[in-house]
Design an enzyme around this catalytic site. Structure first.
Site, PDB file in Angstrom:
ATOM      1  N   LYS A 116      16.404  85.981  19.555  1.00  0.00           N
ATOM      2  CA  LYS A 116      16.522  85.508  20.767  1.00  0.00           C
ATOM      3  C   LYS A 116      15.875  85.047  21.914  1.00  0.00           C
ATOM      4  O   LYS A 116      15.984  85.039  23.096  1.00  0.00           O
ATOM      5  CB  LYS A 116      17.013  87.702  21.175  1.00  0.00           C
ATOM      6  CG  LYS A 116      18.441  87.760  20.299  1.00  0.00           C
ATOM      7  CD  LYS A 116      19.472  88.581  21.895  1.00  0.00           C
ATOM      8  CE  LYS A 116      19.659  89.918  20.884  1.00  0.00           C
ATOM      9  NZ  LYS A 116      20.024  91.312  21.367  1.00  0.00           N
ATOM     10  N   GLY A 164      24.424  92.242  18.663  1.00  0.00           N
ATOM     11  CA  GLY A 164      25.846  93.094  19.549  1.00  0.00           C
ATOM     12  C   GLY A 164      25.642  94.844  19.267  1.00  0.00           C
ATOM     13  O   GLY A 164      26.106  95.298  19.281  1.00  0.00           O
ATOM     14  N   GLU A 200      14.356  92.488  29.788  1.00  0.00           N
ATOM     15  CA  GLU A 200      14.467  92.082  31.344  1.00  0.00           C
ATOM     16  C   GLU A 200      15.517  92.479  32.210  1.00  0.00           C
ATOM     17  O   GLU A 200      15.676  94.170  31.832  1.00  0.00           O
ATOM     18  CB  GLU A 200      15.954  90.676  30.249  1.00  0.00           C
ATOM     19  CG  GLU A 200      17.493  91.145  29.653  1.00  0.00           C
ATOM     20  CD  GLU A 200      17.896  90.279  29.277  1.00  0.00           C
ATOM     21  OE1 GLU A 200      17.628  88.818  28.793  1.00  0.00           O
ATOM     22  OE2 GLU A 200      19.167  90.861  28.719  1.00  0.00           O
ATOM     23  N   LYS A 201      15.698  92.049  33.458  1.00  0.00           N
ATOM     24  CA  LYS A 201      16.629  93.235  34.243  1.00  0.00           C
ATOM     25  C   LYS A 201      18.711  93.604  34.040  1.00  0.00           C
ATOM     26  O   LYS A 201      18.682  92.321  32.819  1.00  0.00           O
ATOM     27  CB  LYS A 201      16.703  91.909  35.323  1.00  0.00           C
ATOM     28  CG  LYS A 201      18.032  92.804  36.346  1.00  0.00           C
ATOM     29  CD  LYS A 201      16.907  93.489  37.470  1.00  0.00           C
ATOM     30  CE  LYS A 201      18.147  94.129  38.537  1.00  0.00           C
ATOM     31  NZ  LYS A 201      16.726  95.236  39.396  1.00  0.00           N
ATOM     32  N   HIS A 235      31.042  98.151  21.373  1.00  0.00           N
ATOM     33  CA  HIS A 235      30.341  96.708  20.989  1.00  0.00           C
ATOM     34  C   HIS A 235      31.857  96.300  20.017  1.00  0.00           C
ATOM     35  O   HIS A 235      31.407  94.969  19.386  1.00  0.00           O
ATOM     36  CB  HIS A 235      29.444  96.581  20.825  1.00  0.00           C
ATOM     37  CG  HIS A 235      28.021  97.272  21.427  1.00  0.00           C
ATOM     38  ND1 HIS A 235      27.651  96.974  22.723  1.00  0.00           N
ATOM     39  CD2 HIS A 235      27.627  98.183  20.961  1.00  0.00           C
ATOM     40  CE1 HIS A 235      27.024  97.053  23.512  1.00  0.00           C
ATOM     41  NE2 HIS A 235      26.672  98.140  22.420  1.00  0.00           N
ATOM     42  N   GLU A 288      23.673  85.797  24.417  1.00  0.00           N
ATOM     43  CA  GLU A 288      22.703  85.476  23.060  1.00  0.00           C
ATOM     44  C   GLU A 288      24.310  84.595  22.600  1.00  0.00           C
ATOM     45  O   GLU A 288      25.109  83.580  23.116  1.00  0.00           O
ATOM     46  CB  GLU A 288      22.574  86.649  21.995  1.00  0.00           C
ATOM     47  CG  GLU A 288      24.251  87.719  22.006  1.00  0.00           C
ATOM     48  CD  GLU A 288      23.956  88.558  21.335  1.00  0.00           C
ATOM     49  OE1 GLU A 288      24.389  89.152  20.221  1.00  0.00           O
ATOM     50  OE2 GLU A 288      22.818  89.429  21.514  1.00  0.00           O
ATOM     51  N   ARG A 292      28.440  81.413  14.659  1.00  0.00           N
ATOM     52  CA  ARG A 292      29.784  81.319  13.487  1.00  0.00           C
ATOM     53  C   ARG A 292      31.029  81.012  14.269  1.00  0.00           C
ATOM     54  O   ARG A 292      30.792  80.950  15.282  1.00  0.00           O
ATOM     55  CB  ARG A 292      30.299  83.040  13.152  1.00  0.00           C
ATOM     56  CG  ARG A 292      30.305  83.858  14.221  1.00  0.00           C
ATOM     57  CD  ARG A 292      29.657  84.946  13.175  1.00  0.00           C
ATOM     58  NE  ARG A 292      30.882  86.446  14.355  1.00  0.00           N
ATOM     59  CZ  ARG A 292      30.430  86.847  14.937  1.00  0.00           C
ATOM     60  NH1 ARG A 292      28.957  86.379  15.495  1.00  0.00           N
ATOM     61  NH2 ARG A 292      30.565  87.167  16.199  1.00  0.00           N
TER      62      ARG A 292
HETATM   63  C1  MV4 Z   1      23.198  93.479  29.343  1.00  0.00           C
HETATM   64  C2  MV4 Z   1      23.524  94.698  29.649  1.00  0.00           C
HETATM   65  C3  MV4 Z   1      23.462  94.631  30.673  1.00  0.00           C
HETATM   66  N1  MV4 Z   1      21.904  93.927  31.001  1.00  0.00           N
HETATM   67  N2  MV4 Z   1      22.065  93.104  29.525  1.00  0.00           N
HETATM   68  C4  MV4 Z   1      25.341  94.998  24.579  1.00  0.00           C
HETATM   69  C5  MV4 Z   1      25.166  93.172  23.232  1.00  0.00           C
HETATM   70  C6  MV4 Z   1      24.166  92.394  23.367  1.00  0.00           C
HETATM   71  N3  MV4 Z   1      25.218  91.345  23.192  1.00  0.00           N
HETATM   72  C7  MV4 Z   1      23.733  92.774  24.787  1.00  0.00           C
HETATM   73  N4  MV4 Z   1      24.261  93.674  25.502  1.00  0.00           N
HETATM   74  C8  MV4 Z   1      23.899  93.959  26.922  1.00  0.00           C
HETATM   75  N5  MV4 Z   1      23.454  93.356  27.287  1.00  0.00           N
HETATM   76  C9  MV4 Z   1      21.427  93.027  30.120  1.00  0.00           C
HETATM   77  N6  MV4 Z   1      20.365  92.070  31.002  1.00  0.00           N
HETATM   78  C10 MV4 Z   1      24.948  95.155  29.122  1.00  0.00           C
HETATM   79  C11 MV4 Z   1      24.910  95.098  27.263  1.00  0.00           C
HETATM   80  C12 MV4 Z   1      26.289  96.067  27.032  1.00  0.00           C
HETATM   81  C13 MV4 Z   1      27.171  95.097  26.578  1.00  0.00           C
HETATM   82  C14 MV4 Z   1      27.007  93.742  26.991  1.00  0.00           C
HETATM   83  C15 MV4 Z   1      29.009  92.830  26.640  1.00  0.00           C
HETATM   84  C16 MV4 Z   1      29.872  93.420  25.540  1.00  0.00           C
HETATM   85  C17 MV4 Z   1      29.550  94.937  26.224  1.00  0.00           C
HETATM   86  C18 MV4 Z   1      28.451  95.768  26.354  1.00  0.00           C
HETATM   87  C19 MV4 Z   1      28.249  96.871  26.564  1.00  0.00           C
HETATM   88  C20 MV4 Z   1      27.601  97.429  26.432  1.00  0.00           C
HETATM   89  C21 MV4 Z   1      26.289  97.117  26.966  1.00  0.00           C
END
Ligand code: MV4
Length: 446
Positions: A116, A164, A200-201, A235, A288, A292
């Site tokens: 990442k 994930g 990150e924020k 997730h 990210e 795939r």
């Molecule tokens: C975040 C976020 C809020 N702010 N990044 C969760 C899975 C991973 N791919 C990244 N995720 C998150 N990253 C920042 N800067 C909140 C999540 C997140 C989330 C993202 C997508 C789908 C469902 C989620 C459930 C909880 C948290």
């Protein structure tokens, strides 16, 4: 084109890949564990090879066994599907060493986008919007504290090798940031063998919007527009749809073009998905890249008419993409409900067992991607998804009406499934309005 492909997967995606192979005139070789020995899709393959017992470690993710099967069957290429070995750069490298084409990106492109911190660096260079945060991995605590005070709390700590949702920590102040940094790094090292973390924020209210992309080995990359996958729990996505509802056209186009640029910059070939969070003002921030074919690829196939699995095979064989960006248009609306053998009434407890009633839906605009037939037994060893119900219609409203109709026709028993939950969602006023956020389903289930 390849003469023969080995499918290193099981279930509905194995069947989906068999179908693509058949239409391309390519022989399909399946592998299976003893838990899947009676799976009906194996009869549709040109050959099926047992690779070991039920645990995935001893079969579907056992690299020596997969390579041995590929050698025995004398295949030209391996399609990994999703999960299992699909995002393992070491496996892609082993395939290369064995002179077997890995159907997916090069190990270099996979490693670059799979890490990442590296991915964010590449994204920044390609002018893909990212969250403000640390430049690269955190080297010392004081640096993290400085960055956090600049971008403001809350911040989130993520593992560079995570994904994930694994290995993330939200911090609301300096004290928790300091404590969590050490814990996060130790956890990342233990879980992924790589202790690199970044901050990150943190965005609280967001939608999960992801862009489907395709790249070839000739430097071409296109996007197939976006999917909204906000309806999820822990997730695990439950519903995906395309296009994303209520998204401003200009912002959507800019984000999709940025995603395609990232894939091109990484010299990526195959199917890729660039994930974003979208805030209330419809600003996009990359999360990210999934290197795939994804579970939810059919919704994009339905709105664009592009066969993503066929394209993944075509580009791996060295063919150029037969589409230019301007050839790709959105037609109508598509939605996918994941049908899991789980009991939503009992905290989504998996329900393995024999399916004695299986009456699939049909009619206009209905597609069912499943390996299940009447009499099929769901083994307890793998994920609980037993199929995907995908519908296509002229607009979102008609799409939801069609989904509700198809769900009503769909009769599965005696095991519990997510069908009743999907029926409830199709009638939920907030869901019907569109634009629910990533916390919507968990709020609804409380
Ligand atoms: C975040 C976020 C809020 N702010 N990044 C969760 C899975 C991973 N791919 C990244 N995720 C998150 N990253 C920042 N800067 C909140 C999540 C997140 C989330 C993202 C997508 C789908 C469902 C989620 C459930 C909880 C948290």
């Amino acid at each position: 084109m390849f003469r023969r492909i080995l499918i290193a997967n099981r279930g509905e995606i194995a069947l989906r890949i068999i179908r693509a192979c058949r239409e391309l005139g390519v022989e399909a070789v399946c592998v299976y564990s003893t838990a899947d020995k009676d799976a009906p899709y194996l009869k549709l393959a040109d050959r099926a090879i047992c690779i070991g017992p039920a645990p995935a470690r001893e079969s579907y993710i056992n690299i020596p066994k997969i390579i041995a099967a590929a050698e025995i069957a004398d295949v030209d290429a391996i399609h990994p599907g999703y999960g299992f070995l699909s995002e393992r750069a070491d496996f892609a490298q082993i395939c290369r060493d064995c002179k077997i084409e890995f159907i997916g990106p090069s190990p270099e492109a996979m490693a670059k986008l799979g890490d990442k911190v590296e991915c964010k660096r590449t994204a920044k260079a390609a002018k893909v919007p990212i969250f403000p945060g640390s430049e690269g991995a955190i080297e010392d605590e004081e640096e993290a504290v400085k960055v956090a005070s600049e971008i403001g709390y809350p911040v989130i700590i993520k593992a560079s090798a995570g994904g994930g949702g694994r290995g993330m920590k939200v911090c609301h102040n300096e004290a928790t940031l300091r404590t969590n940094l050490r814990i996060a790094s130790q956890e990342a090292l233990a879980a992924f063998g790589n202790g690199a973390v970044f901050i990150e924020k943190f965005l609280e209210h967001a939608r999960h919007v992801e862009v489907q992309c395709l790249g070839d080995k000739h430097g071409h990359a296109i996007h197939l527009f976006e999917r909204d996958c906000s309806t999820q729990r822990r997730h695990q996505k439950l519903i995906e749809e395309a296009p994303g509802p209520l998204i401003d056209r200009k912002k959507r186009d800019a984000t999709c073009e940025a995603a395609a640029r990232l894939i091109k910059t990484a010299e990526y070939s195959g199917a890729a998905t660039v994930e974003f969070l979208m805030d209330e003002k419809q600003n996009f921030y990359m999360l990210e890249v999934n290197t795939r074919v994804q579970v939810e690829h059919p919704v994009t196939e339905m709105i664009t008419g592009v066969d993503i699995v066929k394209m993944s095979i075509l580009v791996a064989s060295g063919e150029p993409l037969p589409y230019k960006q301007k050839d790709i248009e959105i037609r109508g609306h598509a939605m996918e409900c994941r049908i899991n053998a789980e009991d939503p009434e009992k905290n989504f407890m998996p329900c393995a067992g024999r399916i004695t009633t299986f009456e699939p839906p049909g009619g206009p605009g209905v597609r069912l991607d499943t390996h299940v037939v009447t009499g099929y037994t769901v083994p307890p060893n793998y994920d609980s998804m037993i199929g995907k119900l995908i519908v296509h219609a002229d607009d979102r409203e008609q799409c939801m009406n069609r989904m509700a109709r198809a769900l009503r026709e769909f009769n599965v028993g005696p095991i519990k499934t997510t069908i009743p939950l999907h029926q409830r969602l199709m009638e939920n006023a907030d869901f019907r309005k569109g634009g629910v956020d990533i916390h919507y389903l968990e709020r609804l289930l409380k």
